[in-house]
Write a protein that holds these residues in place. Structure first.
Motif, mmCIF file in Angstrom:
data_model
loop_
_atom_site.group_PDB
_atom_site.id
_atom_site.type_symbol
_atom_site.label_atom_id
_atom_site.label_comp_id
_atom_site.label_asym_id
_atom_site.label_seq_id
_atom_site.Cartn_x
_atom_site.Cartn_y
_atom_site.Cartn_z
ATOM 1 N N GLY A 1 0.863 -1.240 -0.021
ATOM 2 C CA GLY A 1 -0.121 0.078 0.048
ATOM 3 C C GLY A 1 0.765 1.312 0.024
ATOM 4 O O GLY A 1 0.430 2.494 0.015
ATOM 5 N N TYR B 1 4.160 -1.685 -5.336
ATOM 6 C CA TYR B 1 2.896 -0.793 -4.841
ATOM 7 C C TYR B 1 1.732 -1.350 -5.811
ATOM 8 O O TYR B 1 1.799 -1.438 -6.895
ATOM 9 C CB TYR B 1 3.077 0.653 -4.955
ATOM 10 C CG TYR B 1 2.098 1.427 -4.900
ATOM 11 C CD1 TYR B 1 1.331 1.512 -3.891
ATOM 12 C CD2 TYR B 1 1.212 2.230 -6.029
ATOM 13 C CE1 TYR B 1 -0.032 2.191 -3.575
ATOM 14 C CE2 TYR B 1 -0.162 2.927 -5.997
ATOM 15 C CZ TYR B 1 -0.489 2.863 -4.664
ATOM 16 O OH TYR B 1 -1.642 3.661 -4.631
ATOM 17 N N ALA C 1 -2.491 -0.894 -4.698
ATOM 18 C CA ALA C 1 -3.366 -0.708 -3.704
ATOM 19 C C ALA C 1 -4.414 -1.809 -3.780
ATOM 20 O O ALA C 1 -4.780 -2.119 -2.595
ATOM 21 C CB ALA C 1 -3.912 0.525 -4.158
ATOM 22 N N LYS D 1 -5.748 -4.114 -0.664
ATOM 23 C CA LYS D 1 -6.725 -4.134 0.156
ATOM 24 C C LYS D 1 -7.310 -5.557 -0.051
ATOM 25 O O LYS D 1 -7.997 -5.905 1.078
ATOM 26 C CB LYS D 1 -8.062 -3.298 -0.839
ATOM 27 C CG LYS D 1 -7.518 -1.750 -0.816
ATOM 28 C CD LYS D 1 -8.680 -1.079 -1.949
ATOM 29 C CE LYS D 1 -8.182 0.241 -1.970
ATOM 30 N NZ LYS D 1 -9.389 0.986 -3.214
ATOM 31 N N GLU E 1 -1.468 7.500 1.531
ATOM 32 C CA GLU E 1 -1.345 6.424 0.727
ATOM 33 C C GLU E 1 -2.122 5.113 1.566
ATOM 34 O O GLU E 1 -2.987 4.366 0.929
ATOM 35 C CB GLU E 1 0.024 6.012 0.168
ATOM 36 C CG GLU E 1 0.586 6.771 -1.034
ATOM 37 C CD GLU E 1 2.078 6.663 -1.062
ATOM 38 O OE1 GLU E 1 2.489 7.148 -1.954
ATOM 39 O OE2 GLU E 1 2.599 5.966 -0.410
ATOM 40 N N ILE F 1 -6.329 2.747 1.520
ATOM 41 C CA ILE F 1 -6.376 1.310 1.662
ATOM 42 C C ILE F 1 -7.175 1.098 3.002
ATOM 43 O O ILE F 1 -7.132 -0.398 3.384
ATOM 44 C CB ILE F 1 -5.221 0.363 1.268
ATOM 45 C CG1 ILE F 1 -4.250 0.725 2.266
ATOM 46 C CG2 ILE F 1 -4.572 0.652 -0.106
ATOM 47 C CD1 ILE F 1 -2.661 -0.412 2.325
#
Length: 560
Positions: A328, A370, A372, A376, A421, A425
């Motif tokens: 994340g 990275y 996201a 999640k 950032e 999430i």
């Protein structure tokens, strides 16, 4: 050798705190990157006949050492190591390209004379004497090895790597002939005994832990201690007339604690002769505009990272949770925000043990980059479900505490980008800025954080420098401040440490790095652009690449 830390801003890596930077929290509005090509070093090299005799070189530091014994846990800081290079023996100096030499002022030869068992023979320069008048001997090496092997916990050592593998240190043909026999092979044996201390320091735990807290008691380098003013936070070294090696050009070197925000003004006022720009774009631009300064840049062995607290009972004790959090954090965005105006290469680091510029560097970050959506999904799978703005599990919110040193704008900026950032999430991030003087002692060293940001200053020895950061030993935390690791990683690090073939060792080290990633041990972000503002009249000094352990104090000076 432990790693040095710099509060972000090292035997191998210098601990340093995250310093410099702008106060902007976003990554937009970037200007063109710096155009300077990355060099191995950038020091304005000058022949010695072009350097003036005399002068005082004024050197800013973040802090004076809490202990002048670099091998004691409170002494392993970057500024202390830089100062030690002027007054203590570094038999195996690093070169700018990360290769390692032998200093003839201290050793006339250093060779592996047997590989099974591994035996190293060192022949001491007969001219080498400590400031108490005693000639260097094999007993200095034996005393240091016996203390740093970690067998006696009363000695508060900052690292045992390599020393723990030594079976015995013996006298050879005479007192200046050292025979070191290893119980386990240790490929990076040149990482040991730099700095070398006199046997007197290692005489007993009380002497080792406390006797050098206020000042170095015995020295052996081109300079000696003239004055230490703890109240005024100033140290002065003067040329040592008893030094038997190449004579330094400078008369004195003055180290003074200067707050990072005050560095540009101190330089402009003539109070210091250089300063580390610490990845700070505002300082970078000001240095470019200063008529007395030149910005020197090279491939600096210095990188910013996030350390996670995975200790038992900590919220991030779960490896899978750490890995999800890592995914994340957009290190590309952070690197562009911090470095984008200073250099073209803003690629994040993909390795914990090799830095960019090393021919054995590999980017092993692929599975952990990275993403996201992946972060999640993994958090959902772990039972951390969205509950309002944040995720929660068993009634507990997923809220983390990021501890940073105060007065370090880059840490603040990096933390704010991470905060944004992670919020996306469903993870909360509270930023706690603490006094720089307490940051390591009261927070990092004792595990008082969920996440923390600082810089590791690396060196030419990926195992000697970094093993203590990643090896999990319940009896000795060393520099594994997140208390993360497993038997598999320990074994991989041990295998790499014992491999004498350079090519095979590089493969072993990269295998260990992949396991460090898999454990969610820590997240490397970016390598420093290695930018320093240096007075235009200074020769043989600037951005040295790996040649900062030690700096070559005999060549630094002012151009005629």
């Amino acid at each position: 050798m432990a790693a040095v830390v710099a509060p972000v801003a090292a035997l191998g890596l210098l601990l340093a705190a995250c310093g410099g930077g702008t106060s902007s929290s976003g990554s937009s509005g970037l200007q063109d990157a710096g155009t300077q090509q990355v060099k191995t070093s950038d020091i304005n090299p000058q022949p010695l006949d072009k350097i003036k005799d005399g002068g005082d070189f004024k050197w800013p530091v973040d802090q004076l050492p809490d202990n002048w014994n670099y091998n004691e846990v409170d002494g392993t800081v970057a500024d202390g190591a830089y100062m030690d290079g002027a007054i203590l023996p570094y038999p195996f100096p690093q070169n700018a390209d990360a290769s390692v030499g032998v200093d003839p002022s201290y050793l006339t030869s250093a060779e592996v004379i047997s590989t099974d068992p591994q035996v190293v023979e060192l022949k001491i320069n007969p001219k080498a004497k400590w400031s108490n008048g005693r000639q260097f001997s094999w007993e200095d090496y034996a005393a240091q090895a016996n203390v740093l092997n970690g067998k006696n916990p009363a000695y508060q050592v900052s690292g045992t790597t390599g020393y723990e593998d030594i079976a015995k240190v013996e006298k050879g043909t005479d007192d200046q002939d050292v025979k070191i026999t290893f119980a386990k092979k240790f490929a990076e044996w040149k990482s040991l005994f730099s700095p070398l201390y006199p046997k007197e320091l290692n005489a007993d735990p009380d002497t080792f832990n406390k006797a050098w807290a206020a000042k170095p008691l015995i020295t052996a380098g081109p300079f000696k201690v003239k004055n230490i003013d703890a109240t005024g936070k100033t140290v002065v070294f003067e040329k040592d007339p008893n030094w038997w090696g190449p004579k330094p050009k400078l008369d004195t070197v003055t180290y003074k604690v200067v707050e990072r925000a005050a560095l540009p003004d101190a330089f402009a006022n003539g109070q210091i002769d250089f300063y580390n720009l610490n990845n700070d774009i505002n300082a970078f631009k000001r240095a470019q505009a200063d008529p007395n300064a030149v910005v020197r840049q090279s491939n600096n062995p210095d990188y910013t990272h996030v350390t996670f607290n995975g200790a038992s009972g900590a919220i991030l004790a779960d490896k899978d949770l750490r890995v999800a959090i890592m995914k994340g954090i957009d290190t590309v965005a952070i690197s562009k925000a911090i470095l984008g105006q200073m250099q073209k290469d803003t690629t994040p680091i993909g390795n914990h043990l090799y830095l960019k510029g090393s021919k054995t560097y590999e980017d092993n970050s692929g599975p952990y980059k990275y993403n996201a959506d992946a972060a999640k999904a993994e958090l959902d799978k772990l039972g951390w479900k969205m509950s309002g703005d944040l995720r929660a599990k068993d009634g507990k919110q997923l809220k983390l505490r990021l501890v940073i040193p105060s007065s370090t704008p880059i840490s603040q900026q990096t933390g704010q980008i991470m905060q944004s950032e992670l919020k996306a999430i469903g993870v909360g991030l509270d930023i706690q800025a603490v006094p720089s003087t307490e940051f390591f002692k009261n927070y990092v060293n004792v595990g008082n954080f969920d996440l923390t940001l600082f810089r590791w200053l690396s060196n030419s020895f990926p195992i000697g420098g970094s093993k203590g950061i990643y090896y999990l030993d319940p009896k000795n935390i060393n520099q594994n401040y997140g208390r993360i690791g497993d038997d598999k990683l320990n074994q991989l690090l041990d295998t790499a440490a014992q491999e004498l073939d350079d090519t095979k060792r590089a493969a072993d080290i990269n295998a260990a790095d992949k396991e460090i990633w898999a454990l969610g041990h820590q997240l490397p972000i970016f390598q420093s652009p290695g930018a320093f503002a240096v007075r235009k009249t200074v020769g043989n000094f600037g951005s040295p690449g790996y040649a900062n352990t030690p700096y070559d104090y005999t060549k630094i000076g002012f151009v005629k």
